[in-house]
Enzyme design. Structure first.
Site, mmCIF file in Angstrom:
data_model
loop_
_atom_site.group_PDB
_atom_site.id
_atom_site.type_symbol
_atom_site.label_atom_id
_atom_site.label_comp_id
_atom_site.label_asym_id
_atom_site.label_seq_id
_atom_site.Cartn_x
_atom_site.Cartn_y
_atom_site.Cartn_z
ATOM 1 N N HIS A 1 -3.205 6.732 3.179
ATOM 2 C CA HIS A 1 -3.469 5.767 2.516
ATOM 3 C C HIS A 1 -4.854 5.130 3.153
ATOM 4 C CE1 HIS A 1 -4.159 1.514 1.461
ATOM 5 N NE2 HIS A 1 -3.686 1.075 2.496
ATOM 6 N N CYS B 1 0.702 -1.262 0.122
ATOM 7 C CA CYS B 1 -0.029 0.059 0.057
ATOM 8 C C CYS B 1 0.890 1.214 0.138
ATOM 9 C CB CYS B 1 -0.888 -0.001 1.237
ATOM 10 S SG CYS B 1 -2.015 -1.662 1.170
ATOM 11 N N ASN C 1 -10.416 -0.813 0.452
ATOM 12 C CA ASN C 1 -8.845 -0.692 0.484
ATOM 13 C C ASN C 1 -8.409 -1.234 -0.989
ATOM 14 O OD1 ASN C 1 -6.042 -1.029 0.710
ATOM 15 N ND2 ASN C 1 -6.326 -1.812 2.726
#
Ligand code: ACO
Length: 332
Positions: free
Chosen positions: A259, A117, A289
């Site tokens: 993020h 990520c 996500n």
């Protein structure tokens, strides 16, 4: 070349989300969970899921076309493609090369980058170095993930979190007189915590076998609580270090894009660095996500709806499997 020092601007952005949706209500039919539980613990209501025929480079192709057009360029102008992903089409060839072919970007180098990520901040950081030194003029950074093919839809701690999507930014040399720039970036790795978020199979450590698949080694394993704790710690540190390096405070920053893993992590990071939530961009409820794609998706949405304007200071911070983390401050 040694004295050359150029600045970097974002010249175009774009994103693509596959149309199919997986809602919390759909998940209620797959695992023992509720819409209320997922919403309260994560802030996620639905995620986009790629069609069976779509791989990461297919999603990337859609996002890249938009970003290159927005930058006023053609694929032939791109000098380099950096493709952060943990869900590449194949181990070999790279998704970056597949994308290069699809785009017809004939004049560039292309490579994948594995930093989970944090991948987009790692990619922007490398792109900035290429541009700063005068080596390249236009670098396409593209985060793209088809996580749905690596998620165990019987594991309720994991399957509620992830979605598929792609987003790109073209980073270009800023011309003289332009004020856009990257102030600084800071990337970190903590391999000791690698197994907190782990995809065992797919590389050379484990030979593909029926047994390995039976043992679910082809899907993501996660220690949710530890990931949560480390996410707040490392993203908070990356954001703080980035601000301090530039002698800036929250007052100097127009928008913070962390993020987008889940809403509670974002709120905890904002609290950790004493940053007001009104200036935090959260694009999570309808996406979930999407790993390396979350930051550029959120950024592109905020640019398109007019929240992010030229001349504003934008702070990015990410955390991911590896563990990796990073912070980057830019003037858009
Ligand atoms: N629905 C209902 N109950 C659930 C679910 C679910 N989907 N998932 C877990 N539970 C249960 C657990 O089984 C446990 O039950 P028990 O007490 O009977 O054993 C209970 O809820 C509490 O479990 P925890 O894991 O402690 O729940 P927590 O409050 O920590 O929430 C979550 C779980 C949402 C995964 C949380 O740990 C989290 O947000 N972690 C961060 C993970 C993350 O965002 N990862 C993204 C990847 S990292 C990245 O992007 C870089």
């Amino acid at each position: 070349m040694a004295d050359t020092f150029y600045q970097t601007k974002i010249s175009g952005t774009g994103h693509y989300l596959p149309p199919k949706l997986l809602t919390n209500k759909d998940l209620e039919k797959l695992v023992e969970t509720t819409d209320e539980w997922i919403t309260e613990r994560t802030g996620i209501k639905e995620r986009h899921i790629a069609d069976e025929s779509q791989a990461s480079s297919d999603l990337a192709y859609e996002a890249a076309k938009i970003a290159i057009k927005e930058a006023g360029l053609t694929p032939e102008d791109i000098d380099c493609i950096i493709f952060p992903t943990v869900t590449p089409d194949h181990v070999m060839p790279s998704s970056a090369c597949l994308l290069q072919e699809k785009l017809g970007a004939k004049n560039c180098m292309a490579f994948d980058l594995t930093a989970a990520c944090s991948g987009f901040i790692y990619a922007m950081s490398i792109a900035h170095s290429f541009i700063q030194t005068g080596h390249y003029k236009h670098v396409l950074c593209i985060g793209s993930e088809v996580l749905s093919k690596f998620v165990d839809y019987t594991d309720r701690g994991v399957c509620i979190l992830f979605g598929d999507g792609s987003a790109a930014a073209v980073l270009s040399r800023a011309e003289e007189g332009e004020e856009s720039k990257i102030y600084s970036r800071h990337c970190y790795a903590e391999g000791a915590h690698g197994k907190l978020l782990y995809l065992p199979m797919g590389g050379s450590a484990i030979r593909p076998s029926h047994e390995a698949i039976e043992a679910n080694q082809h899907t993501v394993e996660m220690n949710g609580r530890e990931i949560f704790r480390n996410a707040v710690r490392t993203m908070g540190k990356a954001a703080q270090t980035t601000l301090e390096t530039n002698g800036m405070t929250k007052e100097d920053v127009d928008w913070f894009i962390p993020h987008q893993a889940n809403a509670r992590i974002i709120e905890a990071v904002a609290k950790h660095i004493d940053f007001p939530m009104e200036k935090v961009i959260v694009e999570l409820a309808d996406i979930g996500n999407t790993s390396a794609a979350t930051i550029p998706i959120a950024m592109d949405r905020a640019i398109r709806d007019g929240r992010i304007k030229r001349g504003q200071n934008i702070l990015l911070a990410a955390f991911g499997g590896g563990l990796t983390s990073g912070g980057l401050l830019l003037k858009y």
